[in-house]
Design an enzyme around this catalytic site. Structure first.
Site, PDB file in Angstrom:
ATOM      1  N   GLN A  99       0.520  -4.863   6.825  1.00  0.00           N
ATOM      2  CA  GLN A  99       1.399  -4.913   5.647  1.00  0.00           C
ATOM      3  C   GLN A  99       2.741  -5.524   6.041  1.00  0.00           C
ATOM      4  O   GLN A  99       3.596  -5.732   5.189  1.00  0.00           O
ATOM      5  CB  GLN A  99       1.637  -3.498   5.115  1.00  0.00           C
ATOM      6  N   VAL A 101       5.542  -8.180   7.268  1.00  0.00           N
ATOM      7  CA  VAL A 101       5.798  -9.607   7.035  1.00  0.00           C
ATOM      8  C   VAL A 101       6.562 -10.208   8.217  1.00  0.00           C
ATOM      9  O   VAL A 101       6.967 -11.360   8.167  1.00  0.00           O
ATOM     10  CB  VAL A 101       6.594  -9.813   5.716  1.00  0.00           C
ATOM     11  N   ASP A 102       6.746  -9.401   9.287  1.00  0.00           N
ATOM     12  CA  ASP A 102       7.653  -9.815  10.366  1.00  0.00           C
ATOM     13  C   ASP A 102       7.063 -10.813  11.367  1.00  0.00           C
ATOM     14  O   ASP A 102       7.792 -11.403  12.170  1.00  0.00           O
ATOM     15  CB  ASP A 102       8.200  -8.580  11.119  1.00  0.00           C
ATOM     16  N   HIS A 117       0.759  -8.756   2.901  1.00  0.00           N
ATOM     17  CA  HIS A 117       1.988  -8.859   2.096  1.00  0.00           C
ATOM     18  C   HIS A 117       2.750 -10.165   2.347  1.00  0.00           C
ATOM     19  O   HIS A 117       3.906 -10.280   1.948  1.00  0.00           O
ATOM     20  CB  HIS A 117       2.899  -7.648   2.351  1.00  0.00           C
ATOM     21  N   CYS A 146      14.625 -25.602  -4.095  1.00  0.00           N
ATOM     22  CA  CYS A 146      13.689 -26.635  -3.651  1.00  0.00           C
ATOM     23  C   CYS A 146      14.371 -28.006  -3.717  1.00  0.00           C
ATOM     24  O   CYS A 146      14.872 -28.381  -4.784  1.00  0.00           O
ATOM     25  CB  CYS A 146      12.459 -26.594  -4.557  1.00  0.00           C
ATOM     26  N   GLY A 186       1.222   3.485  11.895  1.00  0.00           N
ATOM     27  CA  GLY A 186       2.592   3.295  11.408  1.00  0.00           C
ATOM     28  C   GLY A 186       2.725   2.946   9.942  1.00  0.00           C
ATOM     29  O   GLY A 186       3.577   2.151   9.578  1.00  0.00           O
ATOM     30  N   THR A 187       1.889   3.548   9.121  1.00  0.00           N
ATOM     31  CA  THR A 187       2.064   3.337   7.678  1.00  0.00           C
ATOM     32  C   THR A 187       2.095   4.676   6.961  1.00  0.00           C
ATOM     33  O   THR A 187       1.343   5.590   7.299  1.00  0.00           O
ATOM     34  CB  THR A 187       0.971   2.401   7.094  1.00  0.00           C
ATOM     35  N   SER A 188       2.996   4.778   5.972  1.00  0.00           N
ATOM     36  CA  SER A 188       3.142   6.042   5.243  1.00  0.00           C
ATOM     37  C   SER A 188       2.021   6.233   4.234  1.00  0.00           C
ATOM     38  O   SER A 188       1.902   7.304   3.637  1.00  0.00           O
ATOM     39  CB  SER A 188       4.497   6.073   4.531  1.00  0.00           C
TER      40      SER A 188
HETATM   41  P1  OAD Z   1       6.929   2.963   5.510  1.00  0.00           P
HETATM   42  O1  OAD Z   1       8.370   2.774   5.831  1.00  0.00           O
HETATM   43  O2  OAD Z   1       6.588   3.501   4.163  1.00  0.00           O
HETATM   44  O3  OAD Z   1       6.249   3.921   6.569  1.00  0.00           O
HETATM   45  C1  OAD Z   1       6.418   3.756   7.950  1.00  0.00           C
HETATM   46  C2  OAD Z   1       5.549   4.757   8.673  1.00  0.00           C
HETATM   47  O4  OAD Z   1       5.681   4.510  10.053  1.00  0.00           O
HETATM   48  C3  OAD Z   1       5.934   6.217   8.439  1.00  0.00           C
HETATM   49  O5  OAD Z   1       4.767   6.977   8.126  1.00  0.00           O
HETATM   50  C4  OAD Z   1       6.541   6.659   9.774  1.00  0.00           C
HETATM   51  O6  OAD Z   1       6.274   8.014  10.070  1.00  0.00           O
HETATM   52  C5  OAD Z   1       5.798   5.747  10.735  1.00  0.00           C
HETATM   53  N1  OAD Z   1       6.494   5.476  12.003  1.00  0.00           N
HETATM   54  C6  OAD Z   1       7.825   5.493  12.273  1.00  0.00           C
HETATM   55  N2  OAD Z   1       8.064   5.166  13.540  1.00  0.00           N
HETATM   56  C7  OAD Z   1       6.861   4.920  14.108  1.00  0.00           C
HETATM   57  C8  OAD Z   1       6.418   4.537  15.405  1.00  0.00           C
HETATM   58  N3  OAD Z   1       7.292   4.331  16.385  1.00  0.00           N
HETATM   59  N4  OAD Z   1       5.091   4.371  15.613  1.00  0.00           N
HETATM   60  C9  OAD Z   1       4.194   4.586  14.623  1.00  0.00           C
HETATM   61  N5  OAD Z   1       4.548   4.949  13.389  1.00  0.00           N
HETATM   62  C10 OAD Z   1       5.852   5.111  13.130  1.00  0.00           C
HETATM   63  O7  OAD Z   1       6.218   1.549   5.796  1.00  0.00           O
HETATM   64  P2  OAD Z   1       4.826   0.998   5.260  1.00  0.00           P
HETATM   65  O8  OAD Z   1       3.818   2.085   5.151  1.00  0.00           O
HETATM   66  O9  OAD Z   1       4.501  -0.185   6.092  1.00  0.00           O
HETATM   67  O10 OAD Z   1       5.824  -3.520   0.915  1.00  0.00           O
HETATM   68  O11 OAD Z   1       5.231   0.510   3.820  1.00  0.00           O
HETATM   69  C11 OAD Z   1       4.271  -0.146   3.048  1.00  0.00           C
HETATM   70  C12 OAD Z   1       4.910  -1.199   2.201  1.00  0.00           C
HETATM   71  O12 OAD Z   1       5.990  -0.643   1.445  1.00  0.00           O
HETATM   72  C13 OAD Z   1       5.594  -2.332   2.977  1.00  0.00           C
HETATM   73  O13 OAD Z   1       4.707  -3.332   3.385  1.00  0.00           O
HETATM   74  C14 OAD Z   1       6.557  -2.866   1.970  1.00  0.00           C
HETATM   75  C15 OAD Z   1       7.144  -1.530   1.567  1.00  0.00           C
HETATM   76  O14 OAD Z   1       7.943  -1.473   0.520  1.00  0.00           O
HETATM   77  C16 OAD Z   1       6.395  -4.477   0.167  1.00  0.00           C
HETATM   78  O15 OAD Z   1       7.523  -4.886   0.370  1.00  0.00           O
HETATM   79  C17 OAD Z   1       5.531  -4.990  -0.924  1.00  0.00           C
END
Ligand code: OAD
Length: 246
Positions: A99, A101-102, A117, A146, A186-188
């Site tokens: 997910q 974009v980095d 994403h 553009c 690492g995703t919530s």
């Molecule tokens: P979140 O910021 O919602 O969640 C990050 C997760 O990473 C959390 O569950 C943290 O506990 C966990 N975390 C923190 N540090 C960590 C580490 N060192 N190792 C492993 N896990 C760690 O980010 P995403 O779930 O990626 O979308 O968010 C999903 C989407 O929401 C993103 O792609 C973006 C955002 O808004 C768009 O912009 C469309």
């Protein structure tokens, strides 16, 4: 940390996939969205990453992306990204669905990456839909236009309320329908459709291994849930796999 429940899941397993979120890049210095640094100028990501916000105030949205681009440009992939890149050589079939974009998976050397994403390093003309790669950071004038037609450029990312690219979704479907193990790192698990991906795997009998320092809605359903930072846990799993005969 007891990694023994993982070994039977990963040993002699051919098809492994990873689903990653902002947490895998946290130790590279990139703030997560829902962590303490997730707010920018009092805005939540859900208020900025939308077509409506861009229509209302393209400069504000571009300033947010420009700040993130500048920050990401100064960061390097960490041991978590590097481990996943090496696993392309360890498992017969290995893919990363991200997910993020980095671009850090790609910089770490992963070749099979599906960035659902989009890319923060690309932008797209809002009229002609042409996409250009842009490595300039920070951009000289915000919002950028553009040069061919004068319309606004937008970041080539997927915003809330927008559909994921069809091709990426189809590729994710193929991976989720065939992988033996999905690592969810690492995703919530709060953003659709990525939040549903682990359940696709679980429902057809595949295993899901979650790696996250904090509990998420997936934790109770995952086959194994490991509490810890990705840059520590992934290399620890790799070491454990090396110790066992494969
Ligand atoms: P979140 O910021 O919602 O969640 C990050 C997760 O990473 C959390 O569950 C943290 O506990 C966990 N975390 C923190 N540090 C960590 C580490 N060192 N190792 C492993 N896990 C760690 O980010 P995403 O779930 O990626 O979308 O968010 C999903 C989407 O929401 C993103 O792609 C973006 C955002 O808004 C768009 O912009 C469309």
């Amino acid at each position: 940390m007891d990694l023994s429940p993982l070994l039977p899941l990963l040993h002699r397993t051919a098809r492994v996939a990873a689903l990653t979120g902002a947490g895998i890049s946290a130790e590279s210095g990139i703030p997560t969205f829902r962590g303490p640094e997730g707010y920018w100028k009092n805005h939540r990501p859900e208020e900025l990453a939308t077509p409506q916000a861009f229509q209302r105030d393209p400069r504000l949205v571009w300033e947010w992306y420009d700040m993130r681009r500048t920050r990401i440009a100064a960061c390097a992939p960490n041991a978590g990204h590097a481990t996943l890149a090496r696993w392309e050589g360890r498992f017969a079939d290995f893919a990363v669905i991200t997910q993020n974009v980095d671009g850090l998976h790609q910089r770490a050397g992963s070749r099979r990456v599906i960035p659902i994403h989009g890319h923060i390093w690309e932008m797209r003309c809002t009229r002609e839909e042409t996409t250009i790669l842009d490595y300039t950071t920070p951009l000289p004038n915000l919002p950028p236009h553009c040069p061919a037609c004068g319309a606004l450029y937008r970041p080539a990312v997927v915003w809330f309320g927008e559909a994921l690219p069809m091709e990426a979704l189809a590729e994710c479907g193929r991976i989720l329908d065939t992988c033996d193990v999905l690592l969810v790192i690492g995703t919530s698990g709060q953003v659709h459709p990525a939040s549903t991906f682990p359940y696709t795997v679980l429902e057809r009998g595949g295993a899901v291994i979650e790696i996250n320092p904090t509990e998420t809605p997936l934790s109770a359903d995952a086959t194994v849930s490991l509490r810890g930072p990705a840059a520590v846990v992934l290399p620890a799993i790799e070491r454990e796999l090396h110790r066992e005969p494969s």
